[in-house]
Design a protein around this motif. Structure first.
Motif, PDB file in Angstrom:
ATOM      1  N   ALA A 253      18.923  34.824 -12.386  1.00  0.00           N
ATOM      2  CA  ALA A 253      20.249  35.138 -12.911  1.00  0.00           C
ATOM      3  C   ALA A 253      20.172  36.170 -14.037  1.00  0.00           C
ATOM      4  O   ALA A 253      19.345  36.051 -14.945  1.00  0.00           O
ATOM      5  CB  ALA A 253      20.921  33.862 -13.414  1.00  0.00           C
ATOM      6  N   ASN A 254      21.032  37.198 -13.949  1.00  0.00           N
ATOM      7  CA  ASN A 254      21.192  38.214 -15.004  1.00  0.00           C
ATOM      8  C   ASN A 254      19.913  38.994 -15.308  1.00  0.00           C
ATOM      9  O   ASN A 254      19.747  39.500 -16.418  1.00  0.00           O
ATOM     10  CB  ASN A 254      21.718  37.575 -16.298  1.00  0.00           C
ATOM     11  N   ALA A 296      21.738  31.845 -23.533  1.00  0.00           N
ATOM     12  CA  ALA A 296      21.844  31.224 -22.208  1.00  0.00           C
ATOM     13  C   ALA A 296      20.437  30.970 -21.681  1.00  0.00           C
ATOM     14  O   ALA A 296      19.455  31.545 -22.170  1.00  0.00           O
ATOM     15  CB  ALA A 296      22.618  32.125 -21.245  1.00  0.00           C
ATOM     16  N   PHE A 298      18.528  30.600 -17.613  1.00  0.00           N
ATOM     17  CA  PHE A 298      18.803  31.274 -16.358  1.00  0.00           C
ATOM     18  C   PHE A 298      18.114  30.563 -15.199  1.00  0.00           C
ATOM     19  O   PHE A 298      16.911  30.272 -15.274  1.00  0.00           O
ATOM     20  CB  PHE A 298      18.327  32.727 -16.433  1.00  0.00           C
ATOM     21  N   PRO A 338      24.450  27.603 -22.083  1.00  0.00           N
ATOM     22  CA  PRO A 338      24.924  27.614 -20.687  1.00  0.00           C
ATOM     23  C   PRO A 338      23.777  27.988 -19.744  1.00  0.00           C
ATOM     24  O   PRO A 338      22.877  28.748 -20.111  1.00  0.00           O
ATOM     25  CB  PRO A 338      26.022  28.687 -20.688  1.00  0.00           C
ATOM     26  N   LEU A 340      23.019  29.863 -16.392  1.00  0.00           N
ATOM     27  CA  LEU A 340      23.614  30.847 -15.493  1.00  0.00           C
ATOM     28  C   LEU A 340      22.926  30.840 -14.132  1.00  0.00           C
ATOM     29  O   LEU A 340      21.712  30.646 -14.035  1.00  0.00           O
ATOM     30  CB  LEU A 340      23.540  32.240 -16.120  1.00  0.00           C
ATOM     31  N   LYS A 341      23.710  31.094 -13.076  1.00  0.00           N
ATOM     32  CA  LYS A 341      23.195  31.083 -11.707  1.00  0.00           C
ATOM     33  C   LYS A 341      23.205  32.496 -11.132  1.00  0.00           C
ATOM     34  O   LYS A 341      24.122  33.280 -11.400  1.00  0.00           O
ATOM     35  CB  LYS A 341      24.039  30.171 -10.814  1.00  0.00           C
TER      36      LYS A 341
END
Length: 587
Positions: A253-254, A296, A298, A338, A340-341
């Motif tokens: 993710a990201n 975040a 990941f 959080p 993240l996906k």
């Protein structure tokens, strides 16, 4: 100490297992540090033992190497000799294949059961002895008998020669990431049932990253691979697809990564946010972390790419976590960040498959040339795909229309012999073991990717192709739509090859070769034949011996999508297959 198979082991086994498994952690301690530019011999010991392992709240006894799942890593430098003593303490026969190692003049160490050796029987051992020649990057090893590679696999890390650098930025850290599959049932029982009934096999319950299913599965949150990184660093991720039956997408993710190596061959770097890797393939990528501490964590996810029109498959997702190490006095807890996906392509996105695979190119420079055969001595056209075989009398079969599923190359489902093909070849005793009349093209031509013919039965035989030493070969692999169009990752033992062309539909021998890339095609040991498409490869048959070629989707291999090449000796001494070692297993 007695394992669950009731075969007693020596009292010193615990110490032995610790010593054997610690070799990969400190490979340079195997021998004294050599002088610059010289190679060394690295010794390993693999004890095949049963081990209780729990995943998805299910505990079972699995076949392992040194009690590890995944198994220990083999670590060497280009030019090193690797010696691995494999001792079998379990009830299953076994053999180990060093996937992608070219095995120049060491065909006896290649490992596929009944091709280059008989399997290692219970209580027996065998020493695999080979040299890493002209390769650097990531390969892997796995069991090559029945479905034992479901739990018996591990990485081969090949470093450049001493005082030789990577052709890319030196990574801060290197991390193997191995994708696999987890079955709650015994994989040997799964394939046995499938072959008996003629139906497709039961699915695995989960995919895994380094043996761990991850938080997206029930009862698996604690079994999650975590990659802890620092900001502003470059990490080399060594990706291996050891899954039995599925090609996989992978994304973080990201984050984007830079592809720099495929199947232990450097490639022209390119960036991507989503990778596609077929069973058997390896891909090295550079991950450059963000220059700051992101607020975040990941997910790193892998799930299948599939075009299967028949049967079922495990449509689930394995995940690991990429986590940035935070300062000791950080006011924010990682638990409160959080998660993240990533976004992955559609499960059957054939256009992504085609566009991604075409991005791979060899470096093709003076230091790492691409020695592509410019002229061709032998041309072959092989159809690869599924078919059927008749149901035996007095038996009910669950394949298409009451038949059994089968798979074939040029409509021949390869029948494994009961002795080693390499021994039969070396001893000049092929009569009754195999014939050398494998067809260079299908017996009859049809619209391979259109409506299938009415007759779908395959023939069964042990036929081989014989090649004179150093023959330049062009092989076109054509997928078929019989019993459904599927992608087939084809692996050739003993050689690398160049992927000079690929496309969808039926191969056209008049127009398609015009577009072949003979300058910088990617060099691989495993290539995916696209669903309803074709791929063209070229290689030099410069390694004497008997070499297996097969689909690396395990159920297709079990159904017979396999064949073998015989490469004859050359004239010079270094072009000849040496005699078998004295401890070669007997059938």
């Amino acid at each position: 100490m007695v394992f669950s198979n009731q075969i007693p082991l020596p009292i010193s086994m615990a110490a032995l297992l610790f010593a054997a498994s610690s070799l990969w952690m400190l490979p340079e301690l195997v021998v004294a540090k050599p002088a610059a530019g010289t190679s060394i011999t690295r010794h390993y010991r693999f004890d095949i033992v049963m081990k209780n392992v729990t995943r998805l709240c299910t505990t079972k006894s699995i076949v392992t190497v040194n009690g590890k799942f995944p198994g220990p890593r083999i670590m060497a430098r280009e030019g090193d000799r690797v010696v691995v003593k494999v001792v079998n303490h379990v009830k299953n026969n076994i053999s180990i294949h060093w996937h992608g190692v070219k095995q120049l003049q060491s065909g006896w160490a290649d490992g596929p059961a009944y091709i280059t050796q008989c399997p290692i029987q219970t209580g027996q051992s065998y020493v695999y002895n080979f040299t890493i020649t002209g390769q650097r990057g990531t390969l892997w090893w796995h069991a090559h008998f029945s479905w034992l590679r479901a739990t018996v696999y591990g990485p081969i890390i090949i470093l450049p020669m001493r005082n030789t650098s990577y052709p890319f930025v030196k990574p801060y850290k290197e991390v193997p990431i191995i994708f696999g599959e987890w079955f709650n049932a015994d994989p040997e029982a799964v394939i046995s049932q499938a072959l008996q009934t003629g139906a497709g096999p039961n699915n695995s319950e989960a995919y895994t990253i380094n043996g761990l299913p991850g938080p997206l599965y029930n009862c698996s949150t604690k079994d999650t691979f975590k990659l802890k990184v620092k900001p502003g660093k470059t990490y080399l991720l060594r990706l291996i697809n050891a899954a039995l039956n599925d090609e996989l997408y992978f994304s973080i993710a990201n984050h984007t990564v830079t592809v720099v190596d495929a199947d232990a061959v450097y490639v022209k770097p390119f960036e991507t946010s989503v990778l596609l890797i077929t069973p058997g393939q390896t891909t090295n990528v550079l991950l450059k972390t963000k220059p700051y501490f992101p607020n975040a964590t990941f997910l790193m996810e892998a799930r299948p790419y599939s075009t299967a029109a028949v049967g079922t498959f495990d449509n689930t997702t394995t995940a690991g976590i990429l986590e940035y190490k935070r300062p000791l006095k950080s006011p924010i807890s990682i638990k409160n960040l959080p998660l993240l996906k990533p976004t992955l392509p559609m499960i059957n996105d054939t256009s992504y498959f085609a566009n991604f695979t075409k991005r791979f190119r060899s470096l093709a420079n003076s230091q790492f040339p691409a020695n592509v055969p410019q002229t061709v001595d032998k041309r072959f056209f092989f159809t690869v795909g599924l078919g059927t075989s008749p149901c035996p009398k007095n038996q009910t079969c669950q394949g298409p229309n009451g038949t059994k599923f089968a798979a074939s190359v040029n409509n021949i489902s390869f029948a494994l012999p009961t002795v080693s093909l390499l021994q039969a070849h070396f001893n000049g005793q092929s009569n009754g073991v195999y014939t050398t009349n494998f067809p260079s093209q299908p017996a009859f031509h049809f619209n391979y990717t259109g409506n299938p013919p009415n007759i779908t039965n395959v023939s069964n035989a042990t036929k081989l192709v014989v090649l004179p030493f150093n023959t330049s070969v062009e092989l076109v692999l054509q997928g078929t739509s019989i019993q459904g169009a599927e992608s087939h990752p084809l692996h050739i033992h003993g050689f690398n090859f160049f992927v000079v062309g690929q496309g969808f539909g039926n191969y056209n021998s008049s127009t398609d070769p015009v577009n072949f890339n003979l300058i910088d095609p990617v060099e691989r040991n495993t290539v995916a034949v696209p669903a309803n498409g074709w791929v063209a490869i070229r290689f030099f048959a410069d390694n004497p011996g008997v070499w297996f070629m097969h689909c690396h989707i395990e159920i297709h291999l079990s159904w017979g999508l396999r064949m073998a090449w015989v490469v004859l000796d050359g004239i010079l001494p270094n072009q000849k297959l040496p005699p078998p070692p004295p401890d070669l297993p007997k059938c």
